[in-house]
Design an enzyme around this catalytic site. Structure first.
Site, PDB file in Angstrom:
ATOM      1  N   ASP A 118       0.839  -1.200   0.000  1.00  0.00           N
ATOM      2  CA  ASP A 118       0.000   0.000   0.000  1.00  0.00           C
ATOM      3  C   ASP A 118       0.873   1.249   0.000  1.00  0.00           C
ATOM      4  O   ASP A 118       2.056   1.192   0.342  1.00  0.00           O
ATOM      5  CB  ASP A 118      -0.905  -0.009   1.236  1.00  0.00           C
ATOM      6  CG  ASP A 118      -2.164   0.828   1.054  1.00  0.00           C
ATOM      7  OD1 ASP A 118      -2.259   1.578   0.059  1.00  0.00           O
ATOM      8  OD2 ASP A 118      -3.056   0.729   1.921  1.00  0.00           O
ATOM      9  N   ALA A 120       1.288   5.554   1.094  1.00  0.00           N
ATOM     10  CA  ALA A 120       1.149   6.333   2.320  1.00  0.00           C
ATOM     11  C   ALA A 120       1.233   7.809   1.987  1.00  0.00           C
ATOM     12  O   ALA A 120       1.838   8.200   0.986  1.00  0.00           O
ATOM     13  CB  ALA A 120       2.236   5.959   3.326  1.00  0.00           C
ATOM     14  N   ASP A 121       0.618   8.622   2.823  1.00  0.00           N
ATOM     15  CA  ASP A 121       0.729  10.072   2.662  1.00  0.00           C
ATOM     16  C   ASP A 121       2.018  10.591   3.294  1.00  0.00           C
ATOM     17  O   ASP A 121       2.562  11.595   2.862  1.00  0.00           O
ATOM     18  CB  ASP A 121      -0.489  10.758   3.292  1.00  0.00           C
ATOM     19  CG  ASP A 121      -1.787  10.371   2.591  1.00  0.00           C
ATOM     20  OD1 ASP A 121      -1.844  10.501   1.361  1.00  0.00           O
ATOM     21  OD2 ASP A 121      -2.719   9.921   3.273  1.00  0.00           O
ATOM     22  N   GLY A 132      -4.939   7.885   4.462  1.00  0.00           N
ATOM     23  CA  GLY A 132      -6.324   8.333   4.469  1.00  0.00           C
ATOM     24  C   GLY A 132      -6.570   9.600   3.696  1.00  0.00           C
ATOM     25  O   GLY A 132      -7.668  10.155   3.751  1.00  0.00           O
ATOM     26  N   GLU A 140      -7.990  -0.104   4.467  1.00  0.00           N
ATOM     27  CA  GLU A 140      -6.543  -0.284   4.300  1.00  0.00           C
ATOM     28  C   GLU A 140      -5.927  -0.866   5.567  1.00  0.00           C
ATOM     29  O   GLU A 140      -5.072  -1.753   5.513  1.00  0.00           O
ATOM     30  CB  GLU A 140      -5.888   1.059   3.965  1.00  0.00           C
ATOM     31  CG  GLU A 140      -6.209   1.562   2.578  1.00  0.00           C
ATOM     32  CD  GLU A 140      -5.708   2.970   2.324  1.00  0.00           C
ATOM     33  OE1 GLU A 140      -5.570   3.346   1.148  1.00  0.00           O
ATOM     34  OE2 GLU A 140      -5.488   3.709   3.296  1.00  0.00           O
ATOM     35  N   LYS A 158       7.205  11.644   0.281  1.00  0.00           N
ATOM     36  CA  LYS A 158       6.473  11.121   1.446  1.00  0.00           C
ATOM     37  C   LYS A 158       7.396  10.687   2.578  1.00  0.00           C
ATOM     38  O   LYS A 158       6.926  10.270   3.639  1.00  0.00           O
ATOM     39  CB  LYS A 158       5.617   9.913   1.012  1.00  0.00           C
ATOM     40  CG  LYS A 158       4.777  10.152  -0.232  1.00  0.00           C
ATOM     41  CD  LYS A 158       3.778  11.268  -0.054  1.00  0.00           C
ATOM     42  CE  LYS A 158       3.003  11.552  -1.317  1.00  0.00           C
ATOM     43  NZ  LYS A 158       2.117  10.446  -1.712  1.00  0.00           N
TER      44      LYS A 158
END
Length: 269
Positions: A118, A120-121, A132, A140, A158
């Site tokens: 996944d 990520a921010d 999110g 997630e 990030k």
């Protein structure tokens, strides 16, 4: 007549300069975007190659970087005749799986996953994450928790020393619609900072998640113990899930602007 000619000539030169500046800015923008997309792709490809094997059950995250991970998975399945099943974390992930011809499953049929991949921010030095930005953090987090190994893929923007260094939009918190006002009041009085309901851009009203929840974005003042903060938020009635992923990630891959990939593993305590 002479003044008129000079005025016209100057105007033409001015327009020409503006065009040149605009073209230069546009070219720089495209180069920056190209390098960012190349960075995402490099991180995603390396993560898939290093962590997905035949007969694996794979959790598929959400976001722009995951698009490249699914692309690589599809290529590996064809090239290496691999058998894998994929569990999505969102409607977007589900569509990516289907569109790329991969085998779709769910947590009811596949409750244990070999790996979840996944985006990520933001990722800090301890592999704590903020997720999110796209409003999918609940599914997630459920999928990541079902995996034996959780891999994060992102570009260099990030990568942070601490949370909040790069990501300035706060921690996304999914809440029950009837509770958003009380959650906002409780979180700001108990933890400080500011919180606001996330509003949709292409429709009137708030953003609605795949689960039918609302998103509250909380911008904190100064916090360091993210495990405690996460637990405190989750204890507020009406909170469904937070975008804080604390102690969950095992490995992170960051694609760099030069095409290389940096790696970060979980610290051994």
């Amino acid at each position: 007549m002479w003044r008129r000619t000079v005025h016209i000539f100057s105007k033409e030169i001015g327009l020409d300069i503006i065009k040149q500046v605009s073209a230069t800015s546009l070219c720089f923008y495209h180069k920056q975007m190209d390098s960012t997309e190349a960075a995402k792709k490099a991180a995603a490809y390396k993560a898939v190659d290093n962590h997905v094997s035949n007969n694996y059950a794979v959790g598929i995250g959400s976001g722009s970087t995951v698009v490249y991970a699914v692309e690589r998975l599809a290529a590996r399945v064809k090239q290496d005749a691999m058998q894998i099943v994929c569990v999505p974390t969102s409607f977007q992930a589900r569509q990516l799986i289907i569109q790329n011809g991969l085998t779709l499953s769910d947590l009811e049929r596949t409750p244990e996953l070999d790996v979840a991949i996944d985006g990520a921010d933001e990722v800090d030095l301890d592999l704590n994450l903020i997720k999110g930005g796209g409003g999918c953090q609940t599914q997630e987090k459920i999928v990541a928790a079902a995996a034996k190994y959780f891999v994060v893929i992102a570009d260099y923007r990030k990568d942070s020393q601490k949370l909040g260094e790069q990501w300035k939009k706060g921690v996304p918190i999914e809440v029950l619609p009837l509770a958003y006002a009380t959650v906002i009041r409780k979180i700001t009085t108990s933890l400080g900072g500011t919180a606001e309901l996330r509003m949709a851009k292409n429709k009137a009203g708030p953003v609605v998640t795949d689960n039918g929840g609302f998103i509250v974005d909380w911008k904190w003042d100064n916090h360091g113990n993210w495990m405690q903060v996460n637990n405190d938020i989750k204890m507020i009635p009406g909170v469904i899930e937070t975008g804080l992923f604390v102690g969950m990630a095992d490995k992170a891959y960051f694609g760099n602007a030069d095409g290389s990939v940096s790696e970060r593993g979980k610290k051994i305590k």
